[in-house]
Design an enzyme around this catalytic site. Sequence first.
Site, PDB file in Angstrom:
ATOM      1  N   ARG A  14     -25.479 -12.121  43.800  1.00  0.00           N
ATOM      2  CA  ARG A  14     -24.320 -12.060  42.629  1.00  0.00           C
ATOM      3  C   ARG A  14     -23.591 -13.263  42.782  1.00  0.00           C
ATOM      4  NH1 ARG A  14     -22.075  -6.241  41.247  1.00  0.00           N
ATOM      5  NH2 ARG A  14     -24.140  -5.775  42.493  1.00  0.00           N
ATOM      6  N   SER A  98     -24.403  -5.641  37.595  1.00  0.00           N
ATOM      7  CA  SER A  98     -23.879  -4.415  37.295  1.00  0.00           C
ATOM      8  C   SER A  98     -22.549  -4.300  36.407  1.00  0.00           C
ATOM      9  CB  SER A  98     -23.542  -3.677  38.794  1.00  0.00           C
ATOM     10  OG  SER A  98     -22.988  -2.512  38.717  1.00  0.00           O
ATOM     11  N   HIS A  99     -21.671  -4.029  36.916  1.00  0.00           N
ATOM     12  CA  HIS A  99     -20.090  -3.938  36.354  1.00  0.00           C
ATOM     13  C   HIS A  99     -19.309  -5.217  36.142  1.00  0.00           C
ATOM     14  CE1 HIS A  99     -19.098  -3.151  40.195  1.00  0.00           C
ATOM     15  NE2 HIS A  99     -17.805  -3.427  39.997  1.00  0.00           N
ATOM     16  N   LYS A 108     -30.893  -7.731  42.385  1.00  0.00           N
ATOM     17  CA  LYS A 108     -31.094  -6.782  43.306  1.00  0.00           C
ATOM     18  C   LYS A 108     -32.525  -6.599  43.368  1.00  0.00           C
ATOM     19  CE  LYS A 108     -27.311  -4.011  41.696  1.00  0.00           C
ATOM     20  NZ  LYS A 108     -26.989  -2.469  41.092  1.00  0.00           N
ATOM     21  N   ASP A 258     -22.535   2.780  34.222  1.00  0.00           N
ATOM     22  CA  ASP A 258     -22.164   1.238  34.688  1.00  0.00           C
ATOM     23  C   ASP A 258     -23.133   0.548  34.083  1.00  0.00           C
ATOM     24  OD1 ASP A 258     -24.382   1.745  36.360  1.00  0.00           O
ATOM     25  OD2 ASP A 258     -23.232   0.768  38.036  1.00  0.00           O
ATOM     26  N   ASP A 260     -25.588  -1.579  34.506  1.00  0.00           N
ATOM     27  CA  ASP A 260     -27.089  -1.683  35.039  1.00  0.00           C
ATOM     28  C   ASP A 260     -27.502  -0.116  35.083  1.00  0.00           C
ATOM     29  OD1 ASP A 260     -25.696  -1.342  37.350  1.00  0.00           O
ATOM     30  OD2 ASP A 260     -27.267  -1.815  38.618  1.00  0.00           O
ATOM     31  N   ASP A 262     -27.137   2.312  36.850  1.00  0.00           N
ATOM     32  CA  ASP A 262     -27.530   3.203  38.211  1.00  0.00           C
ATOM     33  C   ASP A 262     -26.833   4.278  38.706  1.00  0.00           C
ATOM     34  OD1 ASP A 262     -26.104   1.271  39.072  1.00  0.00           O
ATOM     35  OD2 ASP A 262     -27.316   0.654  40.729  1.00  0.00           O
ATOM     36  N   ARG A 263     -25.378   4.044  38.306  1.00  0.00           N
ATOM     37  CA  ARG A 263     -24.335   4.867  38.584  1.00  0.00           C
ATOM     38  C   ARG A 263     -23.912   5.857  37.379  1.00  0.00           C
ATOM     39  NH1 ARG A 263     -19.161   2.313  40.601  1.00  0.00           N
ATOM     40  NH2 ARG A 263     -20.083   0.265  39.311  1.00  0.00           N
ATOM     41  N   HIS A 345     -23.254   7.200  43.121  1.00  0.00           N
ATOM     42  CA  HIS A 345     -24.614   6.861  43.401  1.00  0.00           C
ATOM     43  C   HIS A 345     -25.305   7.990  43.976  1.00  0.00           C
ATOM     44  CE1 HIS A 345     -24.941   2.415  42.649  1.00  0.00           C
ATOM     45  NE2 HIS A 345     -23.771   2.200  43.273  1.00  0.00           N
TER      46      HIS A 345
END
Length: 469
Positions: A14, A98-99, A108, A258, A260, A262-263, A345
């Site tokens: 990142r 992500s965020h 990832k 979020d 992407d 995933d949360r 998660h």
Amino acid sequence: MPDLSAIVMAYDIRGVVPDQLDAALAARFGAGFVQVTGADAIVIGRDMRPTSPELAAAFARGASQAGADVIDIGLASTDQLYYASGALDLPGAMFTASHNPPQYNGIKMCRAAAAPIGRETGLEEIRAVVEAGATPSSTGATPSSTGATPSSTGASSTGKIGSIVSRDLLADYAEHLRSLVDLSAIRPLTIVVDAGNGMAGHTVPAVFGSLNVRLIPLYFELDGTFPNHEANPLDPANLVDLAATVRAHGADLGLAFDGDADRCWVMDERGESVPPSLITALVASRELAREPGATVIHNLITSRVVPEVVREHGGVPVRTRVGHSYIKQEMARTGAIFGGEHSAHYYFRDFWRADTGMLAALHVLAALGSQPEPMSKLVAAFDRYVGSGEINSKVADQAERIRAVRLAYANRPGVEVDELDGLTVSAADWWFNLRPSNTEPLLRLNVEAADAATMAAVRDEVLALIRAT
């Protein structure tokens, strides 16, 4: 090649684009990923950030010139990429930060069947290969949106040049998720979903479209500049619009994802947040009803209610360090059916042990819709403790401050100390965990107690020790 320690994190890559991460470096990571995994073929996906198409295309080029065929699934959530990795049994790479703010992007990565790649499971090897000079050709084909597009130049150690093809797996992903939860008998529900201009705007319509729900969308337009608010549901400031919309429409439930996707964060019918530990307990009880005696994983910051509920429902709780790679490793070791973290998660054995907020959301819909009570009452039985939330303190010497706190508590009667991940101190009616940040000079404190007064007293005492000068 410069030192990449600033962008190779514990679980992903990142950095700021193009200052720290650009197309040329992404191509090198593509070649390094193929070299370390030994893959003949890989799958890649990307989020809605403006820089994601260029970085994903460069990574695909580097991977193909290193000899691997590339399947590009295009716009995807991270858990959609995990689905592709699992369903196709291929290593995968997801382009997302992500965020993080818009100027960031990242990668990832996972092995075949969504097995994690982190600092201790291959990411350092990939970094070393890239730093040593993984160098795909500077030319070659990039992913096509219309189908098979073989790369035409570049070289691998075997002389093979891999193909790059596009494939849409969104409908397959949605169908697979729905197959894992019985949603046939849920009552009509009104659901507000805040996608935060992230990838939930792409995946939620596909997953929820056939369900017995009235969907009220917030910020479903894919926009990696995040014009409405940061796509981070852990910050209460980003939940204000969701809460107001839930109340305005008399909705049964609010969900926030979020960037992407995933949360997944859950909000009840009053517009009040439901802590992720309570969602973990709820989903664990459902999974244990399906498979009595199964193991459930929880990290050490998760509320005490989680292991309590797991035992009450006949399951076996297993406590782990914080972080998705540790959760996934323990799930593989124990055969656990489910795992949850305080960060929203959620991990499922039947989803290749990968984290998917969308599947957790479907479990919540099924639990809520299969009985008449509102969300607040559904989770009330799990709301047994008072938590501080995560409190960050900037310190000059993390290790020295942790030692000071440990010494203050080590010999107190009825107190237990362990150092599984940072410092955890436990008593009969309270506990706290103190962990150093991996990237900043911060200590992160989480406190939980049986009542608010005890929680505040423990919190204030520990903070005084941390911040003593």
